[in-house]
Design an enzyme around this catalytic site. Structure first.
Site, PDB file in Angstrom:
ATOM      1  CB  CYS A 289      -0.905  -0.038   1.232  1.00 15.92           C
ATOM      2  SG  CYS A 289      -1.798   1.478   1.568  1.00 15.92           S
TER       3      CYS A 289
ATOM      4  CB  CYS B 175       0.184   1.927   4.046  1.00 19.44           C
ATOM      5  SG  CYS B 175      -1.530   1.397   3.907  1.00 19.44           S
TER       6      CYS B 175
END
Length: 121
Positions: free
Chosen positions: A43, A46
């Site tokens: 991600c 993230c």
């Protein structure tokens, strides 16, 4: 800058990685508020918010526990809390979700969320 460098070299961090198995003890049974960062390895957003989470863990040491939960490795908790988009940040107090943010948000937004809980008007 030196502190950041030391953390990178030694791997020291105030953020704890948790699992489905450790969630109850580390989050729900905590005697202080807990900020949970739901993330995944692939991600990119993230990755962008990870340094902010680390900074917040440093700033709120002793007042708020900061933990990370890998959604790919912890499907039970991820599902239980309805996490469908990451990064997602849930703030727990006495075992209950009291606030939630989704996506990459500025550090100040997360900080205000924490301050609203630990420094009520």
């Amino acid at each position: 800058m030196l502190i950041v460098t030391i953390k990178k070299i030694t791997g020291m961090t105030k953020v704890t990685n948790i699992t489905d198995e450790s969630f109850h003890g580390k989050v729900l049974d905590s005697d202080i508020p807990v900020l949970v960062d739901f993330w995944a390895e692939r991600c990119k957003p993230c990755e962008l918010i990870a340094p902010v989470i680390e900074e917040l863990a440093d700033e709120y040491t002793g007042m708020v526990k900061v933990v990370k939960l890998n959604t790919e490795q912890c499907p039970n908790i991820t599902s239980k809390y309805g996490i469908r988009i990451i990064p997602a940040i849930l703030l727990f107090n006495y075992g209950q979700v009291v606030d939630k943010l989704v996506g990459v948000v500025p550090k100040q937004v997360i900080s205000v969320m924490i301050k609203n809980l630990i420094e009520p008007n």
